[in-house]
Design a protein around this motif. Sequence first.
Motif, PDB file in Angstrom:
ATOM      1  N   PHE A 131       0.399  -1.086  -0.197  1.00  0.00           N
ATOM      2  CA  PHE A 131      -0.045  -0.079   0.521  1.00  0.00           C
ATOM      3  C   PHE A 131       0.699   0.942   0.158  1.00  0.00           C
ATOM      4  CE2 PHE A 131      -2.726   3.308   2.712  1.00  0.00           C
ATOM      5  CZ  PHE A 131      -2.686   3.661   1.749  1.00  0.00           C
ATOM      6  N   THR A 132       2.376   0.956   0.973  1.00  0.00           N
ATOM      7  CA  THR A 132       2.891   2.453   0.651  1.00  0.00           C
ATOM      8  C   THR A 132       3.283   3.011  -0.987  1.00  0.00           C
ATOM      9  OG1 THR A 132       3.546   1.968   2.966  1.00  0.00           O
ATOM     10  CG2 THR A 132       4.850   3.537   1.673  1.00  0.00           C
ATOM     11  N   ASN A 133       3.795   1.354  -1.894  1.00  0.00           N
ATOM     12  CA  ASN A 133       4.305   1.999  -2.857  1.00  0.00           C
ATOM     13  C   ASN A 133       2.685   2.480  -3.667  1.00  0.00           C
ATOM     14  OD1 ASN A 133       6.410   0.968  -2.181  1.00  0.00           O
ATOM     15  ND2 ASN A 133       6.164  -0.961  -2.288  1.00  0.00           N
ATOM     16  N   VAL A 134       2.005   1.744  -3.233  1.00  0.00           N
ATOM     17  CA  VAL A 134       0.643   2.548  -4.362  1.00  0.00           C
ATOM     18  C   VAL A 134       0.666   4.378  -4.272  1.00  0.00           C
ATOM     19  CG1 VAL A 134      -1.453   2.522  -4.655  1.00  0.00           C
ATOM     20  CG2 VAL A 134       0.144   0.658  -4.580  1.00  0.00           C
ATOM     21  N   THR A 168       6.494   4.015  10.328  1.00  0.00           N
ATOM     22  CA  THR A 168       6.967   3.874   8.995  1.00  0.00           C
ATOM     23  C   THR A 168       6.551   4.284   7.828  1.00  0.00           C
ATOM     24  OG1 THR A 168       8.703   1.874  10.278  1.00  0.00           O
ATOM     25  CG2 THR A 168       7.814   1.718   7.965  1.00  0.00           C
ATOM     26  N   PHE A 169       5.007   4.327   7.552  1.00  0.00           N
ATOM     27  CA  PHE A 169       4.887   4.807   6.321  1.00  0.00           C
ATOM     28  C   PHE A 169       4.640   5.835   6.049  1.00  0.00           C
ATOM     29  CE2 PHE A 169       0.423   6.497   4.564  1.00  0.00           C
ATOM     30  CZ  PHE A 169       0.127   5.768   3.515  1.00  0.00           C
ATOM     31  N   LEU A 170       4.811   6.699   7.349  1.00  0.00           N
ATOM     32  CA  LEU A 170       5.247   8.359   7.100  1.00  0.00           C
ATOM     33  C   LEU A 170       6.683   8.262   6.189  1.00  0.00           C
ATOM     34  CD1 LEU A 170       3.392  10.250   9.870  1.00  0.00           C
ATOM     35  CD2 LEU A 170       2.192  10.663   7.584  1.00  0.00           C
ATOM     36  N   LYS A 171       7.315   7.700   6.766  1.00  0.00           N
ATOM     37  CA  LYS A 171       9.178   8.043   7.026  1.00  0.00           C
ATOM     38  C   LYS A 171       9.267   7.854   5.197  1.00  0.00           C
ATOM     39  CE  LYS A 171      10.899   6.786  10.950  1.00  0.00           C
ATOM     40  NZ  LYS A 171      11.414   5.830  12.160  1.00  0.00           N
ATOM     41  N   ASN A 172       8.197   6.503   4.388  1.00  0.00           N
ATOM     42  CA  ASN A 172       8.254   6.007   3.685  1.00  0.00           C
ATOM     43  C   ASN A 172       8.117   6.882   2.195  1.00  0.00           C
ATOM     44  OD1 ASN A 172       9.753   3.649   3.781  1.00  0.00           O
ATOM     45  ND2 ASN A 172       8.137   2.157   4.287  1.00  0.00           N
ATOM     46  N   LEU A 173       6.609   7.396   2.337  1.00  0.00           N
ATOM     47  CA  LEU A 173       6.784   8.913   2.192  1.00  0.00           C
ATOM     48  C   LEU A 173       7.304  10.028   1.776  1.00  0.00           C
ATOM     49  CD1 LEU A 173       2.560   8.943   2.574  1.00  0.00           C
ATOM     50  CD2 LEU A 173       3.880   7.720   0.398  1.00  0.00           C
ATOM     51  N   ALA A 174       7.923  10.226   3.329  1.00  0.00           N
ATOM     52  CA  ALA A 174       8.140  11.133   3.004  1.00  0.00           C
ATOM     53  C   ALA A 174       9.969  11.361   2.089  1.00  0.00           C
ATOM     54  CB  ALA A 174       8.928  12.072   4.441  1.00  0.00           C
ATOM     55  N   ALA A 175      10.566   9.700   2.384  1.00  0.00           N
ATOM     56  CA  ALA A 175      11.877   9.687   1.076  1.00  0.00           C
ATOM     57  C   ALA A 175      11.330   9.524  -0.353  1.00  0.00           C
ATOM     58  CB  ALA A 175      12.348   8.252   1.710  1.00  0.00           C
ATOM     59  N   ALA A 176      10.004   9.546  -0.560  1.00  0.00           N
ATOM     60  CA  ALA A 176       9.743   9.218  -1.693  1.00  0.00           C
ATOM     61  C   ALA A 176       9.800  10.637  -2.378  1.00  0.00           C
ATOM     62  CB  ALA A 176       8.754   8.787  -2.053  1.00  0.00           C
TER      63      ALA A 176
END
Length: 320
Positions: A128-131, A191-199
Motif C-alpha cells: 500500500f505504501t508503494n501505491v 514507517t509509512f510516513l518515513k517511506n512517503l517522506a523519502a519518496a
Amino acid sequence: MHYLHYFINVELPHTVSFFTSNFCDLKNVLRLCRYPQDAVSTVVAEVVRKAQERNLKAEIIHNSIDNNVCGIIIPDVSIGIYSEMIKGENFAEYKKAGSEAFAQAKKIHDKMEEIYIKNTDFARLEDFTNVAAQMFFSVQKNAKNNFSGKEIHRFFGATTINGAINYIPQITADLKNRYFIKGRPGTGKSTFLKNLAAAGIKSGYDVEIYHCSLDPKSLDMIIVRELSLCVFDSTSPHEFFPERNGDGIIDIYEMCVNPETDEKYCDELTELQREFSRKLAEGREYIKKINLSAAEMEKRIPPVSKAEIINLAKEVGNLI
C-alpha cells in the motif's frame, strides 16, 4: 493572515532540537539569550506587525515547556529570531526524574506495540505504501535535473505544563488534501510516513517532517506544500476526523491488522493504557517543576527596560 505555529525542540524525555534544520539557511538569525518572556513577546509581536504590513508569511515557534512564543521565522526575507530557554537551578534534577517517567511510559507503549506488531500484515502495508507514494508523487518535480527536495524537521505538538498541545489545525489550515492515518501502536504508521517522506524528497519536493515529541525517532506527520498535501497520524493524543472537502482517512488497522485484535486483547490493552497515562501524568509534574524553577531564575535576571525592549523590537523590525 494565516501563520504557522510549531515547536522545534522538546526537553523531555530527551533534549531534541531541530534549530539547525529550521534556521541554518536563514541570512539573519538573532538569538535572544536570557531575555524575560515579556521582552521576547514584544519583539516577536513587532516582527509580526511588520510582516503583516508587507503581507509576508510568518512562522511562530513555541516553547515546549510552557507553550509561550519563543521565536519567529519570516522565510520570505530570510530572518529568524529565537529565544534560548531559561533554566532554573534544579533543571538537571527535574529533567532526569521527568525523563525517567516518560521513558517508563515509552516502555509501556512498546508493550502495546508488541501486541499489534504480531497481528499486523506488514507485507500488505508495504504494498500500500508503494501505491500511495506513486499516487502522491507520480509527477517528479525535478526529474530532468535529478534534484532531490529539501527536508525540514519540526514538532507539531509537545507535552507542556498544560498537557498535550498540538498545532495541527493551524499547520494544515491552508492545505487542500489532508489524509488522516488511523491505526494502533506498532502497526507501521511511522514507517509509512518515513517511506512517503523519502519518496517525496526523491521526487524533488520539499517535505516538512514532524516528529513525535515522546519518541522523536518516530514520525507523526509529513507535509508537501507544493502539492497542498498532508498525511498525519490522527490517533490519540492528536486525534482528528475529516471535516472538509479534501480530507480522507487511511485506515491501517482495517487494512493490515488481524480482525478483532482490539477485542481479543481488550483487558490487557486497557491496563497498559491506564499505566501509560499514569506515567505521562507523572512526567508532566516534572515539566511543571522545570517551569516554576525557570520562573524563579527569571526573577534574578536584571530587568530589561521598556525602552531597551522597544528599541530592540524596532531594530529587528527594520530588518524586514
